[in-house]
Design an enzyme around this catalytic site. Structure first.
Site, short mmCIF file in Angstrom:
data_model
loop_
_atom_site.label_atom_id
_atom_site.label_comp_id
_atom_site.label_asym_id
_atom_site.label_seq_id
_atom_site.Cartn_x
_atom_site.Cartn_y
_atom_site.Cartn_z
N LYS A 58 0.86 -1.11 -0.36
CA LYS A 58 0.22 -0.03 -0.41
C LYS A 58 0.95 1.11 -0.39
CE LYS A 58 -4.67 1.02 0.55
NZ LYS A 58 -5.69 0.28 0.17
P1 NAD Z 1 -12.73 7.81 -2.47
O1 NAD Z 1 -12.34 9.13 -1.89
O2 NAD Z 1 -14.15 8.07 -3.87
O3 NAD Z 1 -14.25 8.08 -1.30
C1 NAD Z 1 -14.73 8.27 -0.02
C2 NAD Z 1 -15.26 8.83 0.71
O4 NAD Z 1 -15.38 9.34 2.48
C3 NAD Z 1 -16.23 9.93 0.35
O5 NAD Z 1 -17.38 9.95 0.05
C4 NAD Z 1 -15.58 10.41 1.41
O6 NAD Z 1 -16.29 12.31 1.38
C5 NAD Z 1 -15.55 9.57 3.04
N1 NAD Z 1 -15.29 10.41 3.69
C6 NAD Z 1 -13.61 11.05 3.58
N2 NAD Z 1 -13.32 11.25 5.90
C7 NAD Z 1 -14.45 11.11 6.54
C8 NAD Z 1 -15.12 11.64 6.86
N3 NAD Z 1 -14.02 11.84 7.85
N4 NAD Z 1 -16.20 10.87 7.43
C9 NAD Z 1 -17.19 10.38 7.12
N5 NAD Z 1 -16.35 10.55 5.53
C10 NAD Z 1 -15.24 10.89 5.55
O7 NAD Z 1 -12.40 5.99 -1.97
P2 NAD Z 1 -13.05 5.03 -1.76
O8 NAD Z 1 -12.14 3.92 -3.11
O9 NAD Z 1 -14.54 4.79 -2.08
O10 NAD Z 1 -12.48 4.25 -0.63
C11 NAD Z 1 -13.36 4.03 0.69
C12 NAD Z 1 -12.81 3.25 1.42
O11 NAD Z 1 -12.85 1.89 0.79
C13 NAD Z 1 -10.81 3.53 1.70
O12 NAD Z 1 -11.24 2.13 2.93
C14 NAD Z 1 -10.17 2.48 0.62
O13 NAD Z 1 -9.34 2.01 1.99
C15 NAD Z 1 -11.86 0.97 0.92
N6 NAD Z 1 -11.51 0.04 -0.17
C16 NAD Z 1 -11.64 0.84 -1.43
C17 NAD Z 1 -10.91 0.19 -2.50
C18 NAD Z 1 -11.44 1.00 -3.77
O14 NAD Z 1 -11.25 -0.44 -4.82
N7 NAD Z 1 -11.22 1.87 -4.22
C19 NAD Z 1 -10.92 -1.28 -2.28
C20 NAD Z 1 -11.13 -2.16 -1.34
C21 NAD Z 1 -11.55 -1.05 0.00
#
Ligand code: NAD
Length: 432
Positions: free
Chosen positions: A118
């Protein structure tokens, strides 16, 4: 990519916990229960490589600014290091260690030939222009140099990074290669735009995997998703896709929280309409077809399913007692800390743990990587059906381990992952 407009909650201490400590507590619990070989335990409890780079970037103003980025490689015994890149002010080495370690477990559970890694840069991307973001991304890629590579370590999107950022990494990496080698290296990143070699279905893959897991859980429980209610924290890539993909099952979205606020409507919020709104406005705050609320009201909302899809350490000793749901399906990485886990078990709230539930992203990243290596383009039916089959297999393994070891699902997921890694590490032994 959702822009994080308000980071108030991040400075409240929620994210100051040492995430890596959570991983070690989860790991030790499973290792004790399965009696993991002590030398395997020693090896897996440490990361392999930790790269920190400080690099300069020219801002639009002409001034120079220094940035700090990390790439942590946890284990490559199952295949090349694989894992996302995060742009966020809370990025730190312990967080990246934890996220890298979880990637190793995900690859092991889902039987894909990838190890865990990561990375991230500690900064708030919403404060920079698009051109600055491009230069930051390109300089970070240059600083990482040969620490990433198509057969060595393959980044992907995570919080605040997206397909465009992957395209810039690809272009920079290829520009650093000798010209005659460039065409065979497009799999140095996954989650690319489709035109630049990305896979159909990668954008929705994590959300799709979460939904496949929920569907399996519902079948097991005899639970009817038609008419069921769900609430989502985070409406970025993962949260918005889960929401949209649950809609055809007849389930109703009743509450959403993101960095810009909380919205609640017990009559239901249309995920497609909300997606359009969030694209235009940068977050759910101000959405007029639902009532605004605060964090506590959100956490206490009555719903059947809660999908945390934002950041870590959200379900804790303070918040777990307030939840009013039957199932937590973890879209985010590490949204529940060990104290929160204990309370969920005590309260009889089911859990689909992150390393199982959100592994759809890395699975389709693997499919993208394979397509690039073979110069193929699969259609959406092929990607989805392969993803569904693999998610189901992983789900069944975790469910059966929970039954056999009479343990909670997170520990069971660890046992599945650690068993595979133990076998391979013992077979290969140590050089020299
Ligand atoms: P993203 O940047 O697209 O979205 C993040 C979201 O979290 C946004 O809506 C943002 O407003 C919200 N957020 C940020 N801080 C916040 C807070 N303090 N309180 C409430 N909401 C808050 O990110 P993503 O890619 O959707 O990733 C989200 C989670 O999923 C992360 O933990 C990431 O590691 C995990 N994840 C993502 C993927 C992927 O393929 N993108 C894969 C596996 C896991």
């Amino acid at each position: 990519m959702a822009v994080i407009a308000d980071d108030k909650k991040l400075s409240s201490g929620v994210l100051q916990n040492n995430l890596y400590e959570n991983v070690n507590r989860q790991f030790n619990k499973a290792a004790d229960l399965m009696d993991l070989d002590s030398s395997v335990r020693d090896r897996l409890s440490k990361t392999t490589n930790e790269i920190t780079v400080n690099f300069p970037v020219r801002m639009d103003s002409g001034k120079l600014e220094m940035f700090t980025g990390h790439r942590v490689q946890h284990c490559d015994v199952l295949g090349p290091y694989k894992g996302g890149l995060r742009y966020h002010p809370a990025v730190n080495i312990n967080e990246v260690r934890a996220l890298a370690t979880w990637m190793t477990w995900k690859g092991a559970i889902t039987d894909i030939p990838f190890g865990g890694a990561k990375g991230g840069i500690q900064f708030d991307p919403s404060k920079y222009s698009k051109l600055e973001l491009e230069r930051i991304t390109r300089r970070f890629t240059f600083a990482l140099g040969n620490n990433i590579g198509p057969e060595y370590d393959i980044p992907a999107p995570d919080v605040n990074t997206n397909a465009q950022i992957m395209a810039w990494i690809l272009d920079t990496y290829l520009s650093m290669m000798p010209p005659h080698e460039r065409q065979r290296c497009s799999h140095v990143v996954t989650g690319k735009p489709i035109e630049a070699g990305g896979s159909i279905g990668r954008d929705k893959a994590t959300g799709q995997g979460v939904v496949f897991s929920i569907v399996e859980w519902a079948k097991d429980k005899g639970f009817n998703l038609d008419g069921a209610t769900y609430m989502v924290q985070g409406f970025g890539n993962v949260g918005s896709w889960v929401s949209k993909l649950l809609k055809p099952y007849g389930s109703k979205l009743v509450a959403v929280e993101d960095a810009t606020g909380v919205i609640i409507n017990s009559e239901g919020i249309d995920p497609d309409d909300l997606t359009i709104y969030v694209k235009a406005n940068g977050g759910v705050g101000g959405y007029s077809k639902a009532k605004p609320g605060d964090h506590e009201t959100f956490i206490k909302t009555k719903a059947d399913i809660f999908i945390p899809a934002a950041l870590e350490n959200q379900i804790t000793a303070e918040t777990a007692p307030l939840l009013n749901v039957q199932l937590v399906a973890e879209g985010a990485n590490g949204p529940t800390n060990p104290d929160g886990d204990k309370i969920l078990v005590e309260r009889g709230i089911d859990l689909l743990p992150d390393i199982l539930c959100n592994s759809g992203g890395v699975i389709v990243s693997y499919y993208e990587w394979l397509q690039n290596k073979r110069s193929e383009f699969w259609d959406i039916e092929e990607v989805d059906s392969k993803l569904e089959k693999r998610m189901k297999k992983a789900y069944i393994k975790v469910r059966d381990a929970a039954r056999n070891y009479k343990t909670d699902w997170r520990t069971a997921a660890y046992i599945v992952a650690l068993s595979r890694l133990e076998t391979v590490l013992k077979e290969r032994g140590i050089f020299p």
